[in-house]
Enzyme design. Structure first.
Site, PDB file in Angstrom:
ATOM      1  N   HIS A   1       9.477   0.193 -10.304  1.00 22.65           N
ATOM      2  CA  HIS A   1      10.533  -0.815 -10.385  1.00 22.65           C
ATOM      3  C   HIS A   1      10.089  -1.865 -11.410  1.00 22.65           C
ATOM      4  CE1 HIS A   1      12.960  -4.232  -8.930  1.00 22.65           C
ATOM      5  NE2 HIS A   1      13.756  -3.342  -8.400  1.00 22.65           N
TER       6      HIS A   1
ATOM      7  N   ASP B   1       2.956  -1.391  -4.106  1.00 22.44           N
ATOM      8  CA  ASP B   1       4.276  -1.970  -3.871  1.00 22.44           C
ATOM      9  C   ASP B   1       4.910  -1.191  -2.719  1.00 22.44           C
ATOM     10  OD1 ASP B   1       6.971  -2.553  -3.833  1.00 22.44           O
ATOM     11  OD2 ASP B   1       7.282  -2.336  -5.991  1.00 22.44           O
TER      12      ASP B   1
ATOM     13  N   GLN C   1       9.692  -0.206  -0.492  1.00 25.84           N
ATOM     14  CA  GLN C   1      10.537   0.888  -0.003  1.00 25.84           C
ATOM     15  C   GLN C   1       9.826   1.740   1.040  1.00 25.84           C
ATOM     16  OE1 GLN C   1      13.673   1.098  -0.794  1.00 25.84           O
ATOM     17  NE2 GLN C   1      13.689  -0.451  -2.408  1.00 25.84           N
TER      18      GLN C   1
ATOM     19  N   LYS D   1      14.367  -5.945   3.030  1.00 28.46           N
ATOM     20  CA  LYS D   1      14.485  -4.483   3.015  1.00 28.46           C
ATOM     21  C   LYS D   1      14.024  -3.866   4.332  1.00 28.46           C
ATOM     22  CE  LYS D   1      13.802  -4.229  -1.997  1.00 28.46           C
ATOM     23  NZ  LYS D   1      15.174  -3.997  -2.437  1.00 28.46           N
TER      24      LYS D   1
ATOM     25  N   CYS E   1      16.943  -0.919 -11.717  1.00 26.72           N
ATOM     26  CA  CYS E   1      15.768  -1.649 -12.222  1.00 26.72           C
ATOM     27  C   CYS E   1      14.592  -0.702 -12.480  1.00 26.72           C
ATOM     28  CB  CYS E   1      15.360  -2.782 -11.276  1.00 26.72           C
ATOM     29  SG  CYS E   1      16.582  -4.089 -11.160  1.00 26.72           S
TER      30      CYS E   1
END
Length: 423
Positions: free
Chosen positions: A131, A217, A220, A243, A381
């Site tokens: 991302h 990261d 997700q 999220k 993105c």
């Protein structure tokens, strides 16, 4: 043999749907079908109630007030930090830093870690599926310090090519920053294997300062699976509250104590200091050193409520149910003429990106919206990833445990209807 979807009997799916009030509304006179949870997840009533309670009964600033309201909400806010520590299995509660979200967490590490530990000639490694939030902060650092940015390539299935990654590692490598789960492809990356490869590169520096670090990261990943930062042995891990069914504007940076202690403050401001004079300032211990100004108090409290909510359902149950949805949707969509799924990794979270021959993703998304179906269209993105596949963007359906097979049937019917209208 039962499919993963049939494991829904382990939790009450109807009850879960009733926990999310927005799912009862209509869009364009159709029942809302929400397939954009990778962008932001919907909020259960318990999270909404927690935010409402804060403003109605608990509103006060934290950490420095002597009055009852301030002390009570300080206790609740710090209890939220403990909840998140336990959820991630961090060793120490002060390794949990509240931020505004994943983007700020990565920017904090790039700015602070980069200022102290990265110099001209060093190398930073990211992947082709990142991302933008896990590309731009490192690019800025590279431009500022004369550092080289390397990119792990992917194959056409949307999997990292680890053999190429191994070739990139050397004594100049100071940071490897990769996503745990691709927001566009749904690929679940082998982050534990990546950590192992980095550690093998610098075995003598493991546990000490000076070796290459790994930032993951997890924006997700945290909504879909159990994450154990000690088990992963990563140096930094970050995610966003919104999220994972919590409020917007709050996120988490986990960092190993030894790094956080040695990193300089990211921002100066109230709450980060021990003493201030015009001659010199001394800074607070962790975690306050990195939490300048009045934090997103209700966000932190609400995030802990969201974490408790999914923990009560059980992330293993959630993962099994969502995998069933992914399998069902993949099978259902791949039979639509002209539809091509982008990203077919062996290990995927509940995200399907696809394109349709001769049609623009925006047109498909617009027609689906008229049918009450919310999907995401565009480059998500991840423009370098779109460049890899030679496409301008995709249509992305991202599933959560509040979605159903019946909704996926509606999605497939909606896509077929859109194709007929546009061709």
């Amino acid at each position: 043999m039962k499919t993963a979807v049939e494991h829904k009997m382990k939790f009450d799916q109807a009850k879960i749907r009733s926990d999310f009030p927005i799912l009862s509304r209509e869009v364009n006179n159709k029942p809302l079908i929400y397939f954009d949870s990778a962008a932001t997840a919907q909020k259960p009533q318990v999270v909404i109630d927690a935010l409402k309670k804060y403003y109605e009964y608990d509103n006060a600033n934290i950490h420095r007030g002597v009055h009852r309201l301030s002390q009570d909400i300080t206790i609740e806010y710090e209890a939220a930090r403990v909840t998140i520590q336990k959820h991630l299995n961090a060793e120490f509660v002060h390794e949990i830093i509240f931020t505004k979200g994943t983007t700020e967490s990565i920017s904090l590490v790039a700015a602070s870690f980069g200022k102290k530990f990265i110099k001209a000639g060093d190398e930073i490694i990211v992947s082709e599926m990142e991302h933008h939030s896990n590309i731009l902060p490192w690019q800025l650092l590279c431009e500022e310090k004369g550092v080289t940015l390397k990119v792990i390539p992917i194959n056409d299935k949307g999997e990292l090519i680890l053999e190429e990654f191994k070739k990139m590692l050397n004594s100049k490598t100071k940071m490897v920053a990769v996503t745990h789960v691709s927001n566009t492809l749904g690929t679940i990356n082998p982050v534990k294997e990546i950590v192992r490869l980095v550690r093998e590169m610098n075995p003598s520096q493991r546990g000490g300062l000076g070796g290459a670090c790994i930032l993951i990261d997890g924006a997700q990943a945290v909504p879909h699976m159990n994450v154990d930062v000690q088990g992963l042995d990563c140096d930094f891990y970050c995610f966003s509250g919104h999220k994972v069914y919590g409020p917007t504007g709050v996120g988490i940076l986990y960092g190993k104590e030894k790094w956080l202690n040695d990193m300089p403050p990211y921002q100066g401001g109230g709450g980060t200091i021990k003493t201030v004079t015009f001659a010199k300032t001394t800074y607070a211990d962790l975690p306050l050193k990195f939490e300048a100004g009045t934090p997103h108090i209700e966000g932190g409290v609400g995030l802990a409520v969201a974490i408790n909510y999914i923990d009560n359902i059980g992330l293993d149950n959630i993962a099994a149910y969502e995998h069933g949805l992914l399998e069902y949707a993949t099978e259902r969509l791949m039979h639509i003429s002209g539809l091509r799924i982008i990203g077919n990794a062996k290990s995927k979270a509940s995200v399907i990106s696809f394109v349709i021959d001769g049609l623009h993703p925006l047109d498909i998304g617009t027609i689906l919206d008229k049918q009450g179906i919310a999907v995401r269209t565009g480059h998500h993105c991840t423009q370098p990833l779109m460049e890899h596949y030679g496409i301008p963007g995709t249509i992305r359906a991202s599933f959560a445990f509040y979605n159903t097979k019946e909704e996926i049937d509606k999605l497939a019917e909606g896509i077929e209807k859109a194709i007929k209208m546009l061709k």
